[in-house]
Motif scaffolding. Structure first.
Motif, PDB file in Angstrom:
ATOM      1  N   ASP A  42      21.165 -89.757  13.528  1.00  0.00           N
ATOM      2  CA  ASP A  42      21.291 -88.304  13.403  1.00  0.00           C
ATOM      3  C   ASP A  42      19.896 -87.693  13.330  1.00  0.00           C
ATOM      4  O   ASP A  42      19.230 -87.747  12.290  1.00  0.00           O
ATOM      5  N   ALA A  43      19.440 -87.127  14.452  1.00  0.00           N
ATOM      6  CA  ALA A  43      18.097 -86.548  14.528  1.00  0.00           C
ATOM      7  C   ALA A  43      18.142 -85.032  14.629  1.00  0.00           C
ATOM      8  O   ALA A  43      17.224 -84.403  15.157  1.00  0.00           O
ATOM      9  N   ARG A  44      19.194 -84.418  14.093  1.00  0.00           N
ATOM     10  CA  ARG A  44      19.321 -82.966  14.196  1.00  0.00           C
ATOM     11  C   ARG A  44      18.292 -82.239  13.346  1.00  0.00           C
ATOM     12  O   ARG A  44      17.848 -81.143  13.707  1.00  0.00           O
TER      13      ARG A  44
ATOM     14  N   LEU B 245      20.754 -84.965  18.973  1.00  0.00           N
ATOM     15  CA  LEU B 245      19.841 -83.897  18.602  1.00  0.00           C
ATOM     16  C   LEU B 245      20.454 -82.541  18.932  1.00  0.00           C
ATOM     17  O   LEU B 245      21.431 -82.461  19.681  1.00  0.00           O
ATOM     18  N   PRO B 246      19.860 -81.461  18.440  1.00  0.00           N
ATOM     19  CA  PRO B 246      20.318 -80.136  18.865  1.00  0.00           C
ATOM     20  C   PRO B 246      20.129 -79.984  20.373  1.00  0.00           C
ATOM     21  O   PRO B 246      19.126 -80.457  20.930  1.00  0.00           O
ATOM     22  N   PRO B 247      21.045 -79.328  21.060  1.00  0.00           N
ATOM     23  CA  PRO B 247      20.913 -79.178  22.517  1.00  0.00           C
ATOM     24  C   PRO B 247      19.837 -78.162  22.855  1.00  0.00           C
ATOM     25  O   PRO B 247      19.529 -77.262  22.069  1.00  0.00           O
TER      26      PRO B 247
ATOM     27  N   ARG C 108      19.839 -88.891  23.486  1.00  0.00           N
ATOM     28  CA  ARG C 108      18.795 -89.719  24.095  1.00  0.00           C
ATOM     29  C   ARG C 108      19.033 -91.158  23.657  1.00  0.00           C
ATOM     30  O   ARG C 108      19.241 -91.434  22.474  1.00  0.00           O
ATOM     31  N   SER C 109      18.980 -92.074  24.612  1.00  0.00           N
ATOM     32  CA  SER C 109      19.332 -93.464  24.364  1.00  0.00           C
ATOM     33  C   SER C 109      18.210 -94.377  24.832  1.00  0.00           C
ATOM     34  O   SER C 109      17.656 -94.189  25.925  1.00  0.00           O
TER      35      SER C 109
ATOM     36  N   PRO D 189      19.567 -90.137   8.657  1.00  0.00           N
ATOM     37  CA  PRO D 189      20.798 -90.939   8.593  1.00  0.00           C
ATOM     38  C   PRO D 189      21.036 -91.733   9.876  1.00  0.00           C
ATOM     39  O   PRO D 189      20.683 -91.303  10.976  1.00  0.00           O
ATOM     40  N   PHE D 190      21.676 -92.870   9.703  1.00  0.00           N
ATOM     41  CA  PHE D 190      22.115 -93.660  10.857  1.00  0.00           C
ATOM     42  C   PHE D 190      23.470 -94.283  10.540  1.00  0.00           C
ATOM     43  O   PHE D 190      23.855 -94.443   9.382  1.00  0.00           O
TER      44      PHE D 190
END
Length: 340
Positions: free
Chosen positions: A26-28, A53-55, A65-66, A5-6
């Motif tokens: 959303d990269a979880r 992402l998950p920590p 992350r950007s 998703p974005f």
């Protein structure tokens, strides 16, 4: 093929198509390589794309992350970070049942979270405005401001961006000091801040990538962008000093509509030069308007705090703002063999 998703968020505005667009991915649930994140960022081709992402640390809710379209990863705190947290709040992806502070007088609830960014754990303040459904503002503290080199040739800089020597710098009325171009930072990202004498000169400036690279290298090999600014009449509540600004970087395809990683350092620069004052509690405020020349109307609120410590002063900078969602969907994850 897998997809994730974005959401596209226009940051620093409540009006669709008027803020600074940010792709929030959303990269979880998908382990992405650096190359895959860079390819997705290049596909969006916005000034920045941020992945949550998950920590890796139990102290943070998310790891962020950007990236820029050219593949460079950045850890500066600007619209790329503030926009993600606004999205997380608005999309109900944060626990918002137990506020740390409630103010019945103005109908706000404040929540404190933590983010993992660039190997550091940093606090984030999310404010819910209970009288307006789904209205959130986000406040993020930047790293301690740092002052770096001044430009050795303001006249040459002016010529390189289509201005006259007299267009660079302006005098502080209260102290008679003339402001000059200087590199400032509130992260590993450094920007060359350039005071411009008038709104007319600000609009007249013409920046080309090659000449921009040359001018940045002349002053600081680590300088990333050029930030032009000039004072304008204040329409902000309380009469906070207001500036209009423009930002250019070799890593971006065009002019940036809003640059929080430059607006924050600007507040410290103006404080150092006696333009921005603080009250008896050591608190000051700055408003930056940006993006008008590219069809955007971004407003960045910057809070400045000054406290005494060890015989000196510690300056702290907070970015405050919100956003509006303009698009959402899913994007295909690039194949693992695809190169950037």
């Amino acid at each position: 093929m897998a997809s994730i998703p974005f959401t596209i968020v226009d940051v620093f505005s409540a009006i669709p198509y008027k803020g600074n667009p940010l792709a929030v991915v959303d990269a979880r649930d998908e382990t992405l390589t650096d190359t895959q994140m860079k390819l997705i960022t290049r596909q969006f081709n916005l000034s920045e794309t941020t992945f949550f992402l998950p920590p890796t640390s139990p102290k943070a809710e998310f790891k962020l992350r950007s990236f820029l379209p050219d593949g460079k990863e950045v850890d500066g705190v600007g619209h790329n970070i503030l926009g993600v947290w606004w999205h997380l709040a608005q999309a109900n992806l944060l626990p918002l049942s137990a506020p740390q502070h409630t103010n019945p007088a103005d109908g706000t609830e404040t929540f404190i979270f933590s983010q993992e960014l660039g190997g550091k754990i940093m606090p984030v303040k999310v404010t819910r405005h209970t009288r307006t459904p789904d209205h959130f503002t986000v406040s993020i503290r930047q790293a301690t401001p740092q002052a770096h080199a001044t430009h050795p040739d303001p006249s040459g800089l002016a010529a390189a961006i289509g201005l006259d020597a007299a267009d660079i710098g302006f005098t502080v009325a209260s102290g008679g000091r003339e402001l000059q171009p200087q590199v400032m930072s509130t992260s590993t990202t450094r920007h060359l801040l350039v005071p411009v004498s008038s709104i007319e000169a600000l609009h007249r400036a013409a920046v080309q990538r090659d000449t921009l690279l040359e001018q940045l290298r002349r002053v600081d090999s680590k300088a990333y962008g050029l930030y032009l600014f000039t004072p304008v009449p204040s329409s902000a509540e309380g009469g906070a000093p207001t500036f209009e600004a423009r930002f250019f970087s070799p890593g971006m395809s065009g002019e940036d509509p809003a640059t929080g990683s430059a607006a924050g350092p600007l507040s410290a620069y103006l404080y150092d030069h006696g333009v921005l004052e603080v009250d008896g509690s050591g608190v000051g405020r700055l408003v930056v308007r940006q993006g008008l020349g590219v069809g955007r109307e971004c407003v960045i609120d910057v809070g400045l705090g000054v406290r005494k410590e060890g015989g000196g002063e510690v300056v702290e900078v907070d970015l405050v703002g919100g956003g509006v969602r303009v698009a959402e969907g899913r994007i295909t994850v690039p194949g693992s063999a695809t190169t950037f």
